[in-house]
Design a protein around this motif. Structure first.
Motif, PDB file in Angstrom:
ATOM      1  N   VAL A 127       0.883  -1.173   0.000  1.00 47.63           N
ATOM      2  CA  VAL A 127       0.000   0.000   0.000  1.00 47.63           C
ATOM      3  C   VAL A 127       0.912   1.212   0.000  1.00 47.63           C
ATOM      4  O   VAL A 127       1.715   1.374   0.909  1.00 47.63           O
ATOM      5  CB  VAL A 127      -0.908   0.045   1.246  1.00 47.63           C
ATOM      6  CG1 VAL A 127      -1.751   1.314   1.255  1.00 47.63           C
ATOM      7  CG2 VAL A 127      -1.814  -1.176   1.308  1.00 47.63           C
ATOM      8  N   LYS A 182       6.023  -3.980  -4.002  1.00 48.14           N
ATOM      9  CA  LYS A 182       6.036  -2.792  -3.137  1.00 48.14           C
ATOM     10  C   LYS A 182       7.470  -2.467  -2.694  1.00 48.14           C
ATOM     11  O   LYS A 182       7.868  -1.308  -2.604  1.00 48.14           O
ATOM     12  CB  LYS A 182       5.140  -2.997  -1.915  1.00 48.14           C
ATOM     13  CG  LYS A 182       5.190  -1.846  -0.886  1.00 48.14           C
ATOM     14  CD  LYS A 182       4.866  -0.509  -1.537  1.00 48.14           C
ATOM     15  CE  LYS A 182       4.639   0.665  -0.615  1.00 48.14           C
ATOM     16  NZ  LYS A 182       5.472   0.916   0.488  1.00 48.14           N
ATOM     17  N   GLU A 189      11.736   4.577  -5.155  1.00 48.59           N
ATOM     18  CA  GLU A 189      11.485   5.798  -4.362  1.00 48.59           C
ATOM     19  C   GLU A 189      12.813   6.338  -3.788  1.00 48.59           C
ATOM     20  O   GLU A 189      13.096   7.538  -3.870  1.00 48.59           O
ATOM     21  CB  GLU A 189      10.490   5.438  -3.254  1.00 48.59           C
ATOM     22  CG  GLU A 189      10.273   6.453  -2.155  1.00 48.59           C
ATOM     23  CD  GLU A 189       9.352   5.881  -1.053  1.00 48.59           C
ATOM     24  OE1 GLU A 189       8.237   5.422  -1.378  1.00 48.59           O
ATOM     25  OE2 GLU A 189       9.744   5.900   0.138  1.00 48.59           O
ATOM     26  N   TYR A 190      13.624   5.460  -3.239  1.00 53.69           N
ATOM     27  CA  TYR A 190      14.926   5.873  -2.695  1.00 53.69           C
ATOM     28  C   TYR A 190      15.791   6.513  -3.791  1.00 53.69           C
ATOM     29  O   TYR A 190      16.439   7.537  -3.573  1.00 53.69           O
ATOM     30  CB  TYR A 190      15.699   4.663  -2.151  1.00 53.69           C
ATOM     31  CG  TYR A 190      15.413   4.238  -0.734  1.00 53.69           C
ATOM     32  CD1 TYR A 190      14.122   4.039  -0.275  1.00 53.69           C
ATOM     33  CD2 TYR A 190      16.460   3.987   0.144  1.00 53.69           C
ATOM     34  CE1 TYR A 190      13.872   3.603   1.015  1.00 53.69           C
ATOM     35  CE2 TYR A 190      16.230   3.548   1.443  1.00 53.69           C
ATOM     36  CZ  TYR A 190      14.934   3.360   1.867  1.00 53.69           C
ATOM     37  OH  TYR A 190      14.706   2.917   3.149  1.00 53.69           O
ATOM     38  N   GLU A 258      17.412   8.665   7.317  1.00 58.48           N
ATOM     39  CA  GLU A 258      17.061   7.413   7.990  1.00 58.48           C
ATOM     40  C   GLU A 258      16.405   6.464   6.995  1.00 58.48           C
ATOM     41  O   GLU A 258      16.053   6.860   5.885  1.00 58.48           O
ATOM     42  CB  GLU A 258      16.137   7.718   9.170  1.00 58.48           C
ATOM     43  CG  GLU A 258      16.875   8.508  10.253  1.00 58.48           C
ATOM     44  CD  GLU A 258      15.958   9.095  11.298  1.00 58.48           C
ATOM     45  OE1 GLU A 258      15.545   8.360  12.196  1.00 58.48           O
ATOM     46  OE2 GLU A 258      15.647  10.294  11.207  1.00 58.48           O
ATOM     47  N   GLN A 259      16.258   5.219   7.385  1.00 58.76           N
ATOM     48  CA  GLN A 259      15.623   4.243   6.505  1.00 58.76           C
ATOM     49  C   GLN A 259      15.095   3.086   7.338  1.00 58.76           C
ATOM     50  O   GLN A 259      15.695   2.714   8.333  1.00 58.76           O
ATOM     51  CB  GLN A 259      16.601   3.728   5.450  1.00 58.76           C
ATOM     52  CG  GLN A 259      17.979   3.369   5.974  1.00 58.76           C
ATOM     53  CD  GLN A 259      18.924   2.935   4.853  1.00 58.76           C
ATOM     54  OE1 GLN A 259      18.531   2.298   3.893  1.00 58.76           O
ATOM     55  NE2 GLN A 259      20.183   3.312   4.987  1.00 58.76           N
ATOM     56  N   LYS A 260      13.970   2.537   6.865  1.00 64.76           N
ATOM     57  CA  LYS A 260      13.368   1.447   7.631  1.00 64.76           C
ATOM     58  C   LYS A 260      13.643   0.089   7.010  1.00 64.76           C
ATOM     59  O   LYS A 260      13.268  -0.911   7.592  1.00 64.76           O
ATOM     60  CB  LYS A 260      11.882   1.695   7.806  1.00 64.76           C
ATOM     61  CG  LYS A 260      11.646   2.843   8.813  1.00 64.76           C
ATOM     62  CD  LYS A 260      10.230   2.869   9.335  1.00 64.76           C
ATOM     63  CE  LYS A 260       9.286   3.232   8.232  1.00 64.76           C
ATOM     64  NZ  LYS A 260       9.460   4.620   7.766  1.00 64.76           N
ATOM     65  N   GLY A 261      14.285   0.022   5.852  1.00 67.25           N
ATOM     66  CA  GLY A 261      14.744  -1.281   5.372  1.00 67.25           C
ATOM     67  C   GLY A 261      14.320  -1.688   3.975  1.00 67.25           C
ATOM     68  O   GLY A 261      14.958  -2.534   3.367  1.00 67.25           O
ATOM     69  N   ARG A 287      22.386   7.054   1.845  1.00 67.60           N
ATOM     70  CA  ARG A 287      21.717   7.241   3.138  1.00 67.60           C
ATOM     71  C   ARG A 287      22.588   6.690   4.264  1.00 67.60           C
ATOM     72  O   ARG A 287      22.707   7.298   5.324  1.00 67.60           O
ATOM     73  CB  ARG A 287      20.353   6.533   3.160  1.00 67.60           C
ATOM     74  CG  ARG A 287      19.295   7.234   2.348  1.00 67.60           C
ATOM     75  CD  ARG A 287      17.915   6.747   2.765  1.00 67.60           C
ATOM     76  NE  ARG A 287      16.896   7.194   1.821  1.00 67.60           N
ATOM     77  CZ  ARG A 287      15.589   7.048   2.001  1.00 67.60           C
ATOM     78  NH1 ARG A 287      15.141   6.458   3.101  1.00 67.60           N
ATOM     79  NH2 ARG A 287      14.725   7.469   1.109  1.00 67.60           N
ATOM     80  N   ARG A 444      10.751  12.685   3.586  1.00 62.68           N
ATOM     81  CA  ARG A 444      10.186  11.558   4.338  1.00 62.68           C
ATOM     82  C   ARG A 444       9.169  12.056   5.365  1.00 62.68           C
ATOM     83  O   ARG A 444       8.140  11.441   5.599  1.00 62.68           O
ATOM     84  CB  ARG A 444      11.295  10.765   5.047  1.00 62.68           C
ATOM     85  CG  ARG A 444      12.226  10.032   4.088  1.00 62.68           C
ATOM     86  CD  ARG A 444      13.367   9.326   4.809  1.00 62.68           C
ATOM     87  NE  ARG A 444      12.932   8.221   5.627  1.00 62.68           N
ATOM     88  CZ  ARG A 444      12.894   8.204   6.944  1.00 62.68           C
ATOM     89  NH1 ARG A 444      13.287   9.276   7.628  1.00 62.68           N
ATOM     90  NH2 ARG A 444      12.484   7.151   7.597  1.00 62.68           N
TER      91      ARG A 444
HETATM   92  C1  6PG Z   1       4.912   4.603   0.454  1.00 67.69           C
HETATM   93  C2  6PG Z   1       6.167   4.774   1.243  1.00 67.69           C
HETATM   94  C3  6PG Z   1       5.988   4.207   2.626  1.00 67.69           C
HETATM   95  C4  6PG Z   1       7.016   4.622   3.624  1.00 67.69           C
HETATM   96  C5  6PG Z   1       8.433   4.260   3.236  1.00 67.69           C
HETATM   97  C6  6PG Z   1       9.490   5.051   3.948  1.00 67.69           C
HETATM   98  O1  6PG Z   1       4.997   3.953  -0.570  1.00 67.69           O
HETATM   99  O2  6PG Z   1       3.877   5.127   0.848  1.00 67.69           O
HETATM  100  O3  6PG Z   1       7.209   4.105   0.618  1.00 67.69           O
HETATM  101  O4  6PG Z   1       5.879   2.819   2.485  1.00 67.69           O
HETATM  102  O5  6PG Z   1       6.882   5.970   3.859  1.00 67.69           O
HETATM  103  O6  6PG Z   1       8.576   2.912   3.564  1.00 67.69           O
HETATM  104  O7  6PG Z   1      10.682   4.368   3.881  1.00 67.69           O
HETATM  105  P1  6PG Z   1      11.957   4.777   4.717  1.00 67.69           P
HETATM  106  O8  6PG Z   1      11.518   5.057   6.131  1.00 67.69           O
HETATM  107  O9  6PG Z   1      12.844   3.588   4.595  1.00 67.69           O
HETATM  108  O10 6PG Z   1      12.507   6.005   4.059  1.00 67.69           O
END
Ligand code: 6PG
Length: 474
Positions: A127, A182, A189-190, A258-261, A287, A444
């Motif tokens: 999503v 996704k 996106e990155y 930052e990044q979540k993975g 990053r 972000r």
């Molecule tokens: C989206 C975004 C969402 C989220 C990212 C952020 O498609 O709506 O990608 O899923 O904001 O996962 O990723 P980071 O925290 O790694 O930058």
């Protein structure tokens, strides 16, 4: 009355998805680990549609029509498994669990296989669109079985964004396909964000423009072929002024992205598949570089180009030798840093100097060069980066003008030199006083409320981008 769909996990994404279903005329069962959030949702937004609030998992499941559609919107990883374990025993064959979080596709495949044995459908779905998207129309990427899509697809298509009346939702493929796509979306996106950040950095540092002026440039670009959500919000972030200091917002944000993975996963999966996603990898590494203050601080004094760097009359052969030497130093610096990071992570207590010592002869990368590495670690066992050791610092300082000419020549003549070019970018990244990672943090925060840190005080902050644009503590 029974609900067509249920959402459990009512943090902002789950809440907004539930509201989106309700706004489209579906009866929505809502549940959260703590009932407070559920009550809040119904009190605040109950007028938007029909919600069936449930205090317990049992009540929640009982309020759903069959086949039951249970959307879980919790943190990826253990929390997701915990929720699955809680609900699966309450469901009956043909029911489905829909994981709308950013799960790793391998986890999704594992969960799908496990639930299939109990006759349950597990749908891992991407999503995208952040909080606003979840409420007003996200892009939805469901995986899972075709049967599950037959029962679930129409609801998802209802709440998805529409382009010319066509929903931004399609059955991507079986099992982990949705979450895989996704993940790659996030990798792209990155890369997109990194490229925009580089564009901004060039316009600022080489072009001498202010953030406000660059915001206007991006606004112009947004009207043309680069038109996109990310360019649009970049202009918004760059034109924001910090209320407290009067400075451009981007200058008060700590430049550590930052990044979540998900970006990292994309690169890991690409390595497994043997697909060169170099743009995404550079973005993930940029990053990571920005987010390593210790090494950046140690490297802050590394010399930059001399005033005469671009001067002609160069000897190509001598230049290439210099570029080779400097890029080689970077490669070793990176490799040794990886060894040190693993040693710390796994408690191996590896002496990097010893590695250099035993690589001096016998092995494939044997060279005189390794003796200098050994010496560097002998002198300073905790060296933050080989690049800041005197010998290597001087070597790169002496080589860098030639190195820059070689990278420029390669670019001008259309000769791919990714090793030289990326090594140089790494060097310049490490020594940069400020990185455009601050802009990435701003982006972000804009699309996902992911928060940022300020250069002038501790704590995490969020700007109310969709509201009055004031800053609040996170
Ligand atoms: C989206 C975004 C969402 C989220 C990212 C952020 O498609 O709506 O990608 O899923 O904001 O996962 O990723 P980071 O925290 O790694 O930058």
């Amino acid at each position: 009355e029974k609900a067509q769909i249920g959402v459990t996990g009512l943090a902002v994404m789950g809440r907004n998805l539930a509201r989106n279903f309700a706004r489209h005329g579906h009866t929505v069962a809502v549940h959260n680990r703590s009932y407070g959030r559920t009550k809040e949702l119904v009190e605040e937004f109950g007028h938007e549609g029909t919600f069936l609030p449930a205090e317990s998992a049992e009540e929640f499941v009982a309020s759903l029509e069959r086949p039951r559609r249970v959307v879980i919107m919790v943190k990826a990883g253990k929390p997701t498994d915990a929720v699955i374990d809680e609900f699966a025993p309450l469901l009956e064959p043909g029911d489905m669990i829909i994981d709308a979080g950013n799960a790793h596709f391998a986890d999704t495949r594992r969960r799908e296989a496990a639930l299939k044995e109990r006759g349950l459908h597990f749908v891992g779905t991407g999503v995208s669109g952040g909080e606003e998207g979840a409420l007003h129309g996200p892009s939805i990427m469901p995986g899972g079985s075709p049967e599950s899509y037959a029962a679930l697809g129409p609801l998802l298509e209802d709440i998805a964004a529409k382009v010319d009346g066509e929903p931004c939702c399609v059955h991507v493929g079986p099992d982990g396909a949705g979450h895989f796509v996704k993940m790659v979306h996030n990798g792209i996106e990155y890369a997109d964000m990194q490229l925009i950040a580089e564009a901004y950095d060039l316009l600022r540092r080489a072009g001498g423009h202010s953030p406000a002026e660059i915001a206007e440039v991006f606004r112009g670009w947004n009207a043309g072929r680069l038109g996109s959500y990310l360019i649009e919000i970049t202009a918004e972030v760059l034109s924001q002024t910090d209320a407290e200091t009067g400075k451009p917002f981007v200058d008060v944000v700590v430049d550590q992205a930052e990044q979540k993975g998900t970006g990292r996963w994309t690169v890991q999966a690409a390595l497994d598949l043997g697909v060169p996603v170099s743009g995404i990898a550079e973005a993930v590494f940029a990053r990571a570089l920005s987010g390593d203050p210790a090494v950046r601080q140690a490297a802050a004094g590394l010399p930059g180009p001399s005033a005469t760097a671009g001067a002609g009359g160069a000897d190509l052969q001598a230049d290439v030798e210099q570029a080779l030497f400097a890029s080689k130093i970077v490669a070793y610096a990176q490799g040794f840093q990886q060894i040190q990071a693993a040693s710390t992570e796994y408690g191996w207590d590896i002496d990097p100097g010893d590695m250099a010592k035993i690589w001096r002869d016998g092995c494939i990368i044997r060279a005189k060069f390794l003796d200098y590495i050994r010496k560097a670690y002998d002198k300073q066992p905790g060296l933050a980066s080989l690049l800041v050791d005197d010998y290597f610092l001087d070597a790169v300082a002496g080589a860098q003008d030639a190195w820059r000419r070689v990278v420029a020549t390669a670019a001008q003549q259309g000769i791919p030199a990714p090793g030289f070019a990326s090594a140089l970018a790494y060097y310049d990244g490490l020594r940069a006083e400020r990185l455009p990672a601050a802009l990435i943090q701003g982006q972000r925060d804009f699309f996902g409320a992911h928060t940022y840190h300020r250069v002038d005080k501790p704590g995490a902050f969020h700007t109310l981008w969709a509201g009055d644009r004031n800053e609040v503590p996170a």
